[in-house]
Design a protein around this motif. Structure first.
Motif, PDB file in Angstrom:
ATOM      1  N   UNK A   8     -45.991  11.072  19.738  1.00  0.00           N
ATOM      2  CA  UNK A   8     -44.945  11.493  18.358  1.00  0.00           C
ATOM      3  C   UNK A   8     -46.286  11.601  17.282  1.00  0.00           C
ATOM      4  N   UNK A   9     -46.202  12.902  16.973  1.00  0.00           N
ATOM      5  CA  UNK A   9     -47.158  13.479  15.947  1.00  0.00           C
ATOM      6  C   UNK A   9     -46.529  13.860  14.488  1.00  0.00           C
ATOM      7  N   UNK A  10     -47.123  13.555  13.500  1.00  0.00           N
ATOM      8  CA  UNK A  10     -46.701  13.736  12.000  1.00  0.00           C
ATOM      9  C   UNK A  10     -47.426  14.788  11.296  1.00  0.00           C
ATOM     10  N   UNK A  11     -46.596  15.513  10.565  1.00  0.00           N
ATOM     11  CA  UNK A  11     -47.348  16.398   9.593  1.00  0.00           C
ATOM     12  C   UNK A  11     -48.591  15.996   8.975  1.00  0.00           C
ATOM     13  N   UNK A  12     -49.829  16.776   9.026  1.00  0.00           N
ATOM     14  CA  UNK A  12     -50.904  16.646   8.297  1.00  0.00           C
ATOM     15  C   UNK A  12     -50.497  17.326   7.015  1.00  0.00           C
ATOM     16  N   UNK A  13     -50.259  16.367   5.664  1.00  0.00           N
ATOM     17  CA  UNK A  13     -49.943  17.144   4.624  1.00  0.00           C
ATOM     18  C   UNK A  13     -51.065  17.771   3.826  1.00  0.00           C
ATOM     19  N   UNK A  14     -52.405  17.339   4.348  1.00  0.00           N
ATOM     20  CA  UNK A  14     -53.528  18.225   3.938  1.00  0.00           C
ATOM     21  C   UNK A  14     -54.245  19.039   4.677  1.00  0.00           C
ATOM     22  N   UNK A  15     -53.432  19.623   5.563  1.00  0.00           N
ATOM     23  CA  UNK A  15     -53.942  20.632   6.446  1.00  0.00           C
ATOM     24  C   UNK A  15     -54.510  21.812   5.635  1.00  0.00           C
ATOM     25  N   UNK A  28     -54.956  24.908   6.154  1.00  0.00           N
ATOM     26  CA  UNK A  28     -54.188  26.314   6.353  1.00  0.00           C
ATOM     27  C   UNK A  28     -52.687  26.230   5.616  1.00  0.00           C
ATOM     28  N   UNK A  29     -52.472  25.323   5.046  1.00  0.00           N
ATOM     29  CA  UNK A  29     -51.085  24.887   4.493  1.00  0.00           C
ATOM     30  C   UNK A  29     -50.473  24.062   5.263  1.00  0.00           C
ATOM     31  N   UNK A  30     -49.537  23.250   4.392  1.00  0.00           N
ATOM     32  CA  UNK A  30     -48.490  22.481   5.105  1.00  0.00           C
ATOM     33  C   UNK A  30     -47.759  22.726   6.285  1.00  0.00           C
ATOM     34  N   UNK A  31     -47.880  22.339   7.450  1.00  0.00           N
ATOM     35  CA  UNK A  31     -46.873  22.724   8.488  1.00  0.00           C
ATOM     36  C   UNK A  31     -45.467  22.510   8.257  1.00  0.00           C
ATOM     37  N   UNK A  32     -44.476  23.384   8.724  1.00  0.00           N
ATOM     38  CA  UNK A  32     -43.200  23.484   8.326  1.00  0.00           C
ATOM     39  C   UNK A  32     -42.564  22.361   8.823  1.00  0.00           C
ATOM     40  N   UNK A  33     -42.798  21.896  10.034  1.00  0.00           N
ATOM     41  CA  UNK A  33     -42.135  20.725  10.626  1.00  0.00           C
ATOM     42  C   UNK A  33     -42.843  19.434  10.369  1.00  0.00           C
ATOM     43  N   UNK A  34     -42.158  18.345   9.839  1.00  0.00           N
ATOM     44  CA  UNK A  34     -42.470  17.224   9.554  1.00  0.00           C
ATOM     45  C   UNK A  34     -43.031  16.330  10.812  1.00  0.00           C
ATOM     46  N   UNK A  35     -42.347  16.335  11.945  1.00  0.00           N
ATOM     47  CA  UNK A  35     -42.678  15.561  13.089  1.00  0.00           C
ATOM     48  C   UNK A  35     -42.455  16.461  14.359  1.00  0.00           C
ATOM     49  N   UNK A  36     -43.075  16.189  15.472  1.00  0.00           N
ATOM     50  CA  UNK A  36     -43.334  16.740  16.557  1.00  0.00           C
ATOM     51  C   UNK A  36     -43.090  15.670  17.701  1.00  0.00           C
ATOM     52  N   UNK A  37     -42.366  15.780  18.741  1.00  0.00           N
ATOM     53  CA  UNK A  37     -42.413  14.602  19.677  1.00  0.00           C
ATOM     54  C   UNK A  37     -42.823  15.536  20.973  1.00  0.00           C
ATOM     55  N   UNK A  38     -43.687  15.329  21.919  1.00  0.00           N
ATOM     56  CA  UNK A  38     -43.946  15.800  22.956  1.00  0.00           C
ATOM     57  C   UNK A  38     -43.560  14.854  24.298  1.00  0.00           C
ATOM     58  N   UNK A  58     -51.230  26.437  18.195  1.00  0.00           N
ATOM     59  CA  UNK A  58     -50.657  25.338  17.057  1.00  0.00           C
ATOM     60  C   UNK A  58     -49.222  25.265  16.892  1.00  0.00           C
ATOM     61  N   UNK A  59     -48.567  24.314  16.387  1.00  0.00           N
ATOM     62  CA  UNK A  59     -47.062  24.126  16.100  1.00  0.00           C
ATOM     63  C   UNK A  59     -46.859  24.334  14.691  1.00  0.00           C
ATOM     64  N   UNK A  60     -48.008  24.568  13.885  1.00  0.00           N
ATOM     65  CA  UNK A  60     -48.083  24.420  12.389  1.00  0.00           C
ATOM     66  C   UNK A  60     -46.757  25.710  11.890  1.00  0.00           C
ATOM     67  N   UNK A  61     -46.611  26.750  12.382  1.00  0.00           N
ATOM     68  CA  UNK A  61     -45.655  27.696  12.092  1.00  0.00           C
ATOM     69  C   UNK A  61     -44.116  27.344  12.559  1.00  0.00           C
ATOM     70  N   UNK A  62     -44.206  26.539  13.409  1.00  0.00           N
ATOM     71  CA  UNK A  62     -42.657  26.325  14.023  1.00  0.00           C
ATOM     72  C   UNK A  62     -41.739  25.704  13.130  1.00  0.00           C
ATOM     73  N   UNK A  63     -40.371  26.309  12.917  1.00  0.00           N
ATOM     74  CA  UNK A  63     -39.343  26.021  11.963  1.00  0.00           C
ATOM     75  C   UNK A  63     -38.128  25.794  12.760  1.00  0.00           C
TER      76      UNK A  63
END
Length: 541
Positions: free
Chosen positions: A226-233, A235-245, A528-533
């Motif tokens: 379980x991954x959570x968004x890095x608010x200090x990224x 390139x800008x805040x990722x669009x999703x708060x959580x990713x579960x692999x 990267x999953x940063x742009x996934x929404x």
């Protein structure tokens, strides 16, 4: 002992799995579930030779100095905003970004931004055998060990806070491509110093801290990450708060999860499932050419497979076209070389080994090979280069039986399968390779150089000084035409010696729910999953 150590290091990240319905409801509100079959041995891709960490997780937790554009196949800036090459390809200077923060986690809070100290630390650990961190958690860096960069790198030094210089002993035209792979993440030197003071160096590779878009929140071995968004990224805040692999299901189990909505994205679906995926209006399917190769490795350290004529005869017995039809269903092409056809060094004169079982049988008889029994070792998990390894092995077993060769299949599972593949008591290995580099050196040296035997990536245990000399000559030239000529000769040696039989170069497949947007499917694997929404209005078209 090693199993106990891994369990001990991972223990603080474990948590009981909640009820599935509650889990899905939470994820669908804040993120998405990515389903892939794999085993986690470390969270640091420096220590990995592939698998789910390199193919999926690394791009979420870490960044590299350079990246590779998935559309143009060109090197692009990442943590290094620019770079210079001088002294005929032996000196590399990287100018770093000034605005990159490391992740704040329950186990580490950074006090400064990423700088040259972090870059020097990250590469010193791999390339400098005298580094106090080099031998932590085994001291094996399979990808870079196969390239012998511990001998090739002369020095790594900080010129100022945001400038790093790397000097090589000799020119290497492939160097930038190798450090643009996910095997070269930038780690936090400050976090490492904290762990050293606490006497907990081992945790660097199991409780990760990077600069990527997501950070580790929980890990349940064999179940999920379980991954959570890095608010200090940066390139800008990722669009999703959580990713579960989700790591828990393989084969039809993962497909069922996608169809029922337990998975939002299915990595590496079986080609046999394409008709189901295409016919379901709730799903989308993406296909792209992939920089990968599936192959059969002959253990050349054992008789009679140490004879090239025997290897050539066995290759004639394998119906490669049937593999393409039965395993890939039109989503791959028969491989004529260890290099994918998309590689700029692919030898256009290379040809696919013909299927001729009658000649195979006659050749084996002429060589005095009778009552041959071979063991074939097969990893169990689906891969980017082969969605159904066991079925592939069974087809090869059937083909060889027709020419009088009995094959016993041994299925490899678990976190120690890579080490077992490098044992010398087996005969054949079904495997493959994928890389996020467009340089042919990232295929040829890790898979087939003499040094790659000790780094445990040369599964054929094959060593040819002529071949190695051509690879070394190729990387020392800055002229593309010269490099292509050297790689052509190297591929001709492989064709005649056949330490491995290329089988297929596969399209990359990815299936996902209709409401998921922003996924990038790269020919090089990790993205990267940063742009996934999620667009909830399009969930049910």
């Amino acid at each position: 002992m090693r199993t106990f150590l891994l369990m001990l290091l991972f223990t603080p990240l474990l948590f009981a799995r909640p009820a599935q319905a509650a889990e899905n409801k939470d994820i669908r509100q804040t993120g998405f579930v990515y389903c892939v079959n794999g085993v986690i041995k470390t969270f640091n891709p420096q220590l990995s030779s592939g698998g789910v960490i390199v193919d999926t997780v690394a791009a979420q937790i870490y960044d590299r100095l350079l990246g590779v554009d998935p559309y143009t196949y060109r090197l692009v800036p990442e943590l290094a905003k620019s770079w210079e090459v001088s002294h005929n390809g032996t000196t590399y200077i990287f100018h770093l970004r000034h605005d990159v923060s490391f992740q704040t986690t329950p186990w580490f809070t950074p006090t400064r931004q990423m700088d040259a100290d972090d870059v020097v630390f990250s590469f010193e650990r791999i390339f400098n055998r005298k580094s106090p961190w080099h031998n932590v958690n085994g001291g094996h860096y399979p990808y870079f060990d196969s390239l012998q960069y511990a001998n090739a790198v002369k020095s790594i030094r900080k010129l100022d806070r945001y400038t790093v210089e790397i000097q090589l002993e000799k020119p290497d035209a492939s160097f930038l491509w190798h450090i643009a792979t996910h095997y070269a993440p930038i780690l936090s030197a400050e976090y490492a110093a904290k762990l050293a003071l606490e006497g907990r160096k081992e945790q660097l590779d199991f409780k990760p801290v990077g600069t990527g878009p997501f950070q580790l929140q929980h890990y349940q071995p064999g179940q999920f990450i379980r991954l959570q968004r890095n608010p200090s990224y940066w390139k800008g805040k990722p669009r999703m708060e959580t990713v579960v692999i989700d790591l828990s299901a393989g084969g039809t189990g993962r497909l069922s999860k996608l169809l029922t909505g337990e998975c939002d994205v299915l990595a590496y679906p079986a080609a046999s499932q394409l008709s189901i995926l295409r016919d379901d209006p709730r799903l989308r399917l993406t296909l792209r050419p992939g920089m990968n190769i599936a192959y059969l490795a002959f253990n050349t350290s054992k008789a009679p497979l140490n004879q090239p004529d025997v290897r050539q005869a066995l290759a004639l017995a394998i119906n490669n076209q049937r593999l393409i039809d039965s395993i890939y269903y039109g989503t791959a092409e028969t491989a004529a070389s260890i290099l994918p056809r998309a590689s700029w060094a692919f030898d256009n004169s290379a040809h696919v080994t013909p299927y001729d079982p009658d000649k195979a049988k006659k050749d084996l008889q002429a060589l005095g090979i009778k009552n041959l029994h071979l063991s074939l070792w097969v990893p169990s998990a689906s891969q980017a280069w082969n969605p159904s390894p066991l079925k592939t092995a069974q087809l090869i077993q059937s083909d060889l039986a027709r020419v009088g060769v009995q094959v016993t299949i041994h299925l490899l599972e678990g976190r120690f399968q890579e080490a077992r593949l490098m044992e010398t008591n087996h005969d054949l290995t079904l495997s493959g390779w994928a890389t996020d580099s467009n340089d042919p050196d990232s295929f040829l040296r890790p898979l087939l150089s003499c040094d790659a035997i000790s780094s445990q990536t040369n599964l054929a245990h094959w060593c040819d000084p002529r071949f190695d000399a051509l690879l070394q000559k190729a990387v020392r030239s800055q002229q593309l035409a010269t490099r292509i000529e050297d790689y052509d000769q190297a591929q001709q040696i492989l064709s005649s010696q056949l330490p491995i039989l290329p089988l297929a170069s596969s399209l990359r497949l990815q299936a996902y729910r209709y409401d998921i947007h922003g996924l990038v499917l790269s020919p090089f694997g990790n993205a990267s999953f940063a742009g996934v929404y999620r667009d909830s209005d399009k969930e049910n078209p």
